[in-house]
Design a protein around this motif. Structure first.
Motif, PDB file in Angstrom:
ATOM      1  N   HIS A 207      12.196   6.337   8.601  1.00 26.93           N
ATOM      2  CA  HIS A 207      11.600   5.951   9.718  1.00 26.93           C
ATOM      3  C   HIS A 207      12.354   6.459  11.048  1.00 26.93           C
ATOM      4  CE1 HIS A 207      10.341   3.268  13.250  1.00 26.93           C
ATOM      5  NE2 HIS A 207       8.877   3.570  12.762  1.00 26.93           N
ATOM      6  N   VAL A 208      11.945   6.932  11.871  1.00 21.57           N
ATOM      7  CA  VAL A 208      12.807   7.197  13.159  1.00 21.57           C
ATOM      8  C   VAL A 208      12.377   6.756  14.227  1.00 21.57           C
ATOM      9  CG1 VAL A 208      13.585   9.250  14.770  1.00 21.57           C
ATOM     10  CG2 VAL A 208      13.538   9.946  12.146  1.00 21.57           C
ATOM     11  N   PHE A 209      11.105   6.666  14.331  1.00 25.12           N
ATOM     12  CA  PHE A 209      10.490   6.143  15.611  1.00 25.12           C
ATOM     13  C   PHE A 209       8.856   6.033  15.389  1.00 25.12           C
ATOM     14  CE2 PHE A 209       8.126   6.770  19.735  1.00 25.12           C
ATOM     15  CZ  PHE A 209       8.865   6.018  20.526  1.00 25.12           C
ATOM     16  N   SER A 210       8.363   4.958  15.975  1.00 23.62           N
ATOM     17  CA  SER A 210       6.923   4.870  15.925  1.00 23.62           C
ATOM     18  C   SER A 210       6.564   4.135  17.172  1.00 23.62           C
ATOM     19  CB  SER A 210       6.427   3.794  14.536  1.00 23.62           C
ATOM     20  OG  SER A 210       6.983   2.567  14.580  1.00 23.62           O
ATOM     21  N   LEU A 211       5.112   4.266  17.407  1.00 24.75           N
ATOM     22  CA  LEU A 211       4.404   3.770  18.522  1.00 24.75           C
ATOM     23  C   LEU A 211       2.878   3.402  18.111  1.00 24.75           C
ATOM     24  CD1 LEU A 211       2.538   5.733  20.353  1.00 24.75           C
ATOM     25  CD2 LEU A 211       4.951   6.575  21.056  1.00 24.75           C
ATOM     26  N   LYS A 212       2.224   2.431  18.843  1.00 26.25           N
ATOM     27  CA  LYS A 212       1.028   2.410  18.683  1.00 26.25           C
ATOM     28  C   LYS A 212       0.112   2.441  20.041  1.00 26.25           C
ATOM     29  CE  LYS A 212       0.430  -2.645  17.723  1.00 26.25           C
ATOM     30  NZ  LYS A 212      -0.053  -3.865  16.927  1.00 26.25           N
ATOM     31  N   GLY A 213      -0.961   2.474  20.011  1.00 30.97           N
ATOM     32  CA  GLY A 213      -1.855   2.460  21.251  1.00 30.97           C
ATOM     33  C   GLY A 213      -3.278   2.393  20.876  1.00 30.97           C
ATOM     34  N   ALA A 214      -4.119   2.164  21.951  1.00 33.62           N
ATOM     35  CA  ALA A 214      -5.475   2.318  21.757  1.00 33.62           C
ATOM     36  C   ALA A 214      -6.208   3.699  22.527  1.00 33.62           C
ATOM     37  CB  ALA A 214      -6.079   1.005  22.216  1.00 33.62           C
ATOM     38  N   PHE A 215      -7.263   4.025  21.772  1.00 33.80           N
ATOM     39  CA  PHE A 215      -7.959   5.040  22.483  1.00 33.80           C
ATOM     40  C   PHE A 215      -9.659   4.913  22.173  1.00 33.80           C
ATOM     41  CE2 PHE A 215      -7.384   6.630  18.020  1.00 33.80           C
ATOM     42  CZ  PHE A 215      -8.718   7.319  17.621  1.00 33.80           C
ATOM     43  N   GLU A 216     -10.390   5.699  22.841  1.00 37.06           N
ATOM     44  CA  GLU A 216     -11.838   5.613  22.817  1.00 37.06           C
ATOM     45  C   GLU A 216     -12.224   6.942  22.551  1.00 37.06           C
ATOM     46  OE1 GLU A 216     -13.981   3.326  25.717  1.00 37.06           O
ATOM     47  OE2 GLU A 216     -12.472   1.497  25.437  1.00 37.06           O
ATOM     48  N   LEU A 217     -13.455   6.953  21.679  1.00 43.90           N
ATOM     49  CA  LEU A 217     -14.045   8.064  21.253  1.00 43.90           C
ATOM     50  C   LEU A 217     -15.470   8.060  21.991  1.00 43.90           C
ATOM     51  CD1 LEU A 217     -13.832   9.079  17.366  1.00 43.90           C
ATOM     52  CD2 LEU A 217     -12.906  10.290  19.264  1.00 43.90           C
ATOM     53  N   PRO A 218     -15.640   9.129  22.823  1.00 47.09           N
ATOM     54  CA  PRO A 218     -17.124   9.285  23.466  1.00 47.09           C
ATOM     55  C   PRO A 218     -18.211   9.223  22.414  1.00 47.09           C
ATOM     56  CG  PRO A 218     -15.974  11.363  23.492  1.00 47.09           C
ATOM     57  CD  PRO A 218     -15.064  10.490  23.007  1.00 47.09           C
ATOM     58  N   GLN A 219     -19.397   8.819  22.934  1.00 45.21           N
ATOM     59  CA  GLN A 219     -20.379   9.060  21.879  1.00 45.21           C
ATOM     60  C   GLN A 219     -20.928  10.511  21.349  1.00 45.21           C
ATOM     61  OE1 GLN A 219     -22.497   6.712  20.804  1.00 45.21           O
ATOM     62  NE2 GLN A 219     -21.168   5.241  21.505  1.00 45.21           N
ATOM     63  N   GLY A 220     -20.933  10.671  20.200  1.00 44.69           N
ATOM     64  CA  GLY A 220     -21.444  12.084  19.674  1.00 44.69           C
ATOM     65  C   GLY A 220     -22.724  12.438  20.443  1.00 44.69           C
ATOM     66  N   MET A 221     -22.921  13.738  20.911  1.00 48.49           N
ATOM     67  CA  MET A 221     -24.105  14.135  21.497  1.00 48.49           C
ATOM     68  C   MET A 221     -24.718  15.188  20.707  1.00 48.49           C
ATOM     69  SD  MET A 221     -22.797  13.914  25.527  1.00 48.49           S
ATOM     70  CE  MET A 221     -24.238  14.458  26.180  1.00 48.49           C
ATOM     71  N   GLY A 222     -26.034  15.164  20.654  1.00 53.68           N
ATOM     72  CA  GLY A 222     -26.794  16.157  20.036  1.00 53.68           C
ATOM     73  C   GLY A 222     -26.507  16.374  18.719  1.00 53.68           C
TER      74      GLY A 222
END
Length: 137
Positions: A72-87
């Motif tokens: 292990h050299v480096f790590s980080l965590k975070g949050a993201f949001e996916l948009p709604q799939g369309m069509g």
């Protein structure tokens, strides 16, 4: 989830209006004359593609960098949001992870791995950190 795009670059940005990903200076190798070395700036640019059912937000992203021995050299965590799939299309989002003054102890191959919501993904990207020969002129 899948990662259709993952590259290391000098710089990247996401257009706030269109969501387009702009990437400059894609590379797979870093050269240093001495070790340990620090790389001034690096951007990991990603496109994350989910399933239609993955629209429950937020999602947790964990990025890990390891050396060629798996250390292990480096790590980080975070949050993201996916948009709604369309069509009937799968939802996608572009993400950027910027690293400043990332330290490499020795030459070799280093890999970025991703875990989303606790599931390690198969996709990864690697960079080579290489010893540059110093010429004696």
């Amino acid at each position: 989830m899948k990662i259709p795009l993952m590259v290391t670059s000098d710089y990247a940005t996401i257009d706030p209006i269109t969501g387009k990903l702009h990437i400059l200076g894609v590379f797979r190798a870093i050269y240093a004359s001495t070790f340990p070395c620090q790389h001034k700036r690096m951007c990991l640019a990603l496109t994350i593609e989910g399933e239609i059912a993955d629209s429950e937000n937020p999602h947790e992203l964990f990025v890990t960098l390891t050396d060629e021995d798996g250390t292990h050299v480096f790590s980080l965590k975070g949050a993201f949001e996916l948009p709604q799939g369309m069509g009937g299309n799968r939802p996608q989002c572009n993400l950027l992870v910027e690293f400043n003054d990332l330290r490499f102890e020795r030459p070799g191959e280093y890999c970025f791995y991703l875990t989303i919501n606790g599931d390690e993904l198969d996709e990864y990207t690697a960079i080579q950190v290489l010893q540059r020969e110093v010429s004696s002129v």
